[in-house]
Design an enzyme around this catalytic site. Sequence first.
Site, PDB file in Angstrom:
ATOM      1  N   GLU A 271       0.844  -1.199   0.000  1.00 28.54           N
ATOM      2  CA  GLU A 271       0.000   0.000   0.000  1.00 28.54           C
ATOM      3  C   GLU A 271       0.876   1.245   0.000  1.00 28.54           C
ATOM      4  OE1 GLU A 271      -2.173  -0.389   3.654  1.00 28.54           O
ATOM      5  OE2 GLU A 271      -3.739  -1.611   2.765  1.00 28.54           O
ATOM      6  N   LYS A 273       2.444   4.397   1.423  1.00 31.54           N
ATOM      7  CA  LYS A 273       2.648   4.882   2.791  1.00 31.54           C
ATOM      8  C   LYS A 273       2.448   6.388   2.763  1.00 31.54           C
ATOM      9  CE  LYS A 273       5.737   4.661   6.782  1.00 31.54           C
ATOM     10  NZ  LYS A 273       5.412   5.951   7.339  1.00 31.54           N
ATOM     11  N   ARG A 278      -1.930   9.273  11.755  1.00 23.42           N
ATOM     12  CA  ARG A 278      -2.796   8.112  11.907  1.00 23.42           C
ATOM     13  C   ARG A 278      -4.100   8.544  12.550  1.00 23.42           C
ATOM     14  NH1 ARG A 278      -0.340   2.423  13.031  1.00 23.42           N
ATOM     15  NH2 ARG A 278      -2.171   1.107  12.778  1.00 23.42           N
ATOM     16  N   ARG A 293      -2.703   8.351  17.037  1.00 26.72           N
ATOM     17  CA  ARG A 293      -1.958   7.167  17.421  1.00 26.72           C
ATOM     18  C   ARG A 293      -1.654   7.168  18.922  1.00 26.72           C
ATOM     19  NH1 ARG A 293       3.564   5.477  14.488  1.00 26.72           N
ATOM     20  NH2 ARG A 293       4.617   4.642  16.288  1.00 26.72           N
ATOM     21  N   GLU A 323      -4.953   6.723   7.590  1.00 22.96           N
ATOM     22  CA  GLU A 323      -3.962   7.797   7.598  1.00 22.96           C
ATOM     23  C   GLU A 323      -4.604   9.030   6.960  1.00 22.96           C
ATOM     24  OE1 GLU A 323      -1.018   7.390   9.032  1.00 22.96           O
ATOM     25  OE2 GLU A 323       0.336   8.898   8.188  1.00 22.96           O
ATOM     26  N   PHE A 364      -6.942   1.940   5.768  1.00 23.67           N
ATOM     27  CA  PHE A 364      -6.159   0.732   5.444  1.00 23.67           C
ATOM     28  C   PHE A 364      -6.486  -0.466   6.318  1.00 23.67           C
ATOM     29  CE2 PHE A 364      -3.359   3.520   8.005  1.00 23.67           C
ATOM     30  CZ  PHE A 364      -3.173   2.710   9.118  1.00 23.67           C
ATOM     31  N   ARG A 440       4.168  -4.662  17.535  1.00 27.05           N
ATOM     32  CA  ARG A 440       5.026  -4.490  16.360  1.00 27.05           C
ATOM     33  C   ARG A 440       5.525  -5.875  15.978  1.00 27.05           C
ATOM     34  NH1 ARG A 440       7.335   0.352  15.114  1.00 27.05           N
ATOM     35  NH2 ARG A 440       7.204   1.174  17.217  1.00 27.05           N
ATOM     36  N   LYS A 446       7.248  -1.374   6.912  1.00 28.06           N
ATOM     37  CA  LYS A 446       7.383  -0.157   6.103  1.00 28.06           C
ATOM     38  C   LYS A 446       8.667  -0.201   5.293  1.00 28.06           C
ATOM     39  CE  LYS A 446       9.087   2.084  10.223  1.00 28.06           C
ATOM     40  NZ  LYS A 446       8.923   3.052  11.257  1.00 28.06           N
TER      41      LYS A 446
HETATM   42  P1  AMP Z   1       6.316   4.912  10.966  1.00 29.83           P
HETATM   43  O1  AMP Z   1       5.556   6.022  11.657  1.00 29.83           O
HETATM   44  O2  AMP Z   1       7.442   5.379  10.119  1.00 29.83           O
HETATM   45  O3  AMP Z   1       6.661   3.793  11.910  1.00 29.83           O
HETATM   46  O4  AMP Z   1       5.297   4.250   9.919  1.00 29.83           O
HETATM   47  C1  AMP Z   1       4.071   3.707  10.326  1.00 29.83           C
HETATM   48  C2  AMP Z   1       2.971   4.724  10.143  1.00 29.83           C
HETATM   49  O5  AMP Z   1       2.725   4.953   8.779  1.00 29.83           O
HETATM   50  C3  AMP Z   1       1.635   4.271  10.668  1.00 29.83           C
HETATM   51  O6  AMP Z   1       1.525   4.458  12.047  1.00 29.83           O
HETATM   52  C4  AMP Z   1       0.677   5.137   9.891  1.00 29.83           C
HETATM   53  O7  AMP Z   1       0.477   6.345  10.607  1.00 29.83           O
HETATM   54  C5  AMP Z   1       1.429   5.480   8.622  1.00 29.83           C
HETATM   55  N1  AMP Z   1       0.825   4.926   7.388  1.00 29.83           N
HETATM   56  C6  AMP Z   1       0.726   5.591   6.209  1.00 29.83           C
HETATM   57  N2  AMP Z   1       0.159   4.829   5.274  1.00 29.83           N
HETATM   58  C7  AMP Z   1      -0.129   3.635   5.835  1.00 29.83           C
HETATM   59  C8  AMP Z   1      -0.715   2.429   5.355  1.00 29.83           C
HETATM   60  N3  AMP Z   1      -1.118   2.275   4.088  1.00 29.83           N
HETATM   61  N4  AMP Z   1      -0.836   1.392   6.240  1.00 29.83           N
HETATM   62  C9  AMP Z   1      -0.415   1.524   7.513  1.00 29.83           C
HETATM   63  N5  AMP Z   1       0.149   2.644   8.018  1.00 29.83           N
HETATM   64  C10 AMP Z   1       0.294   3.694   7.195  1.00 29.83           C
END
Ligand code: AMP
Length: 584
Positions: A271, A273, A278, A293, A323, A364, A440, A446
């Site tokens: 998907e 990102k 969130r 979040r 998101e 998502f 996690r 990601k």
């Molecule tokens: P990170 O904050 O770098 O750990 O990345 C995870 C975060 O990406 C999640 O907590 C979401 O806020 C965001 N996010 C953006 N797009 C998506 C998606 N398609 N699926 C899940 N999380 C997403």
Amino acid sequence: MHYSELVDMYEELEATTKRLEHTHIISEFLKDVSLEDLGTTLLLLEGRVFPRWDEREIGMASKMMLKAINVASGDTRTRINSEWKKTGDLGTVSYNLIKKKKQSTLGSHELTIDKVLNNLRKLVTIEGQGSVDKKVSLVAELLTSAKPSEAKYIVRTILNDMRIGVGEGSIRDAIVWAFFGKELGIKYNKEEKNIGLEDREKYNEYMDAVQRAYDITNDFGTVTEAAKKHGLNGLGNLSMKVGVPLKAMLALKVDDIEEGFERCGKPAEFEFKYDGMRMQIHKKDSNIKIFTRRLENVTDQFPEVVDYVKKFVHEKEVILDSEAVGYSKKTGKYLPFQSISQRIKRKYDIQKMSEEFPVEINVFDIINYKGKSVINESFEDRKKIIKRIIKNIPKKIKVAKSIVTADKKDVERFYKEAVDSGNEGLMIKKLDAPYKPGARVGFMCKLKGTQENLDLVVVKAEWGEGKRSKWLSSYTLACRDDGKFLEVGKASTGLKEKREEGLSFAEMTDLLKPLIKKEEGKEVILRPKIVIEVGCEEIQKSPTYSSGYALRFPRVIRLRSMDKPPEDATTLKQVEDTYKKQKK
Ligand code: AMP
């Protein structure tokens, strides 16, 4: 229950930093708490006055607290201020000053935990004209009827800084020990640091049950009440409620597509990102709530999202994971997170903000469907439900863009498409995986490009609080522009508590202390000599710093002063270039 009983436990906890010891102290305490006191006890133990998902917070600044201590103790503000400087903790200051006063005026009555909680909650309701004075006198009154040690923790609770070193983990373990210790045969031995476990598997099962119950209720009070009343079954029967947020499932970072396939299997779903915030969206008929979040309620700040959910989510009762990403009104292009971050705390001009900084919701995941949990359904099936109930309206609300594939080439193309349209990269989802709140576990990963590190000059620093009060522990960083140093952010993570573990706060303090030009409260202005390498998630445009840029999630990587003088630090131009590159 008397507040002093709780305070005695705080004191015991503060006297040690050992995790097992903390667990033991809390569990012994919990065994004797009556059912009706459990909720209040657990809130106060965490230093809270409302459950973590409740939007209300006390928000009383240290300055206001100084006034309250001034009224309660009769000491001058100068005196209180100098005590504060010495100890770095207004809790200890009020302990000392109230103790001194109490020696002459003994005989206050006992505070109960309910009285303390109710009074602290009252603070939240005081608003409008004269509210500062009213708050100050309410706190002063509470402090006047408190014993010195009670005053210490009342102050710390209000300031949201308990300093007893108890985290969620210790509380969870203590609940297991307190309510299931007998069944599990737990016998804590302080000297040998062991709990005499016979059946570790069973122990883990109970731990998981408590953790799960907490992840979906976010309230240890509810968890302990269920455990005390109905044991393990009680925990199992706790269910999520639409309207009460649960912890979000977290992502694991992978370095490349192969690692993504390894973790999530083949095929997997990829998907976009989105680079936004969130949002956990709860819908029950026309009642909509939105949580971040961190489980903050931001419903009021996003009226247009409430509207989209009402109109375009065709189901009465659901919890969605999504998101929200900002986009430019003019070009329609996605904007970095920064553009909408200012909406989160906003209390006024909300309508105007929603017009100026609109967001698009990308759904998502789904956690609850028709009032029932769907976390144990596979991601594949959950996604099917989402597609069925959401009407895709670009720039308002839609299903996150995705492909399902086992082919690396497809992923590469899709990655490029994601980044080209202003996104951070891709998320990878395991098709047959459940939704694990708060975990996690690698069911979602990601994949994003990495950011180069910057070499920045420390131009200011701040004395720490509590355990860190003898160290300069937060650093203002600057890049270089024509012999000037322009600020780009503040960092306080990445350093170690102990010297032997690497670049430590102590070492930084030794290096920076001789460079102090001026002290302003807790902040010191430094001669720009020390260069450190700093990593960050992203560079953003920002009016906060003189460079016009800000670092998102900066962390100190290492000291560069040895091999890099300030004259060779990263330039403003380089910061700008990195910013542009990352936008592409
Ligand atoms: P990170 O904050 O770098 O750990 O990345 C995870 C975060 O990406 C999640 O907590 C979401 O806020 C965001 N996010 C953006 N797009 C998506 C998606 N398609 N699926 C899940 N999380 C997403």
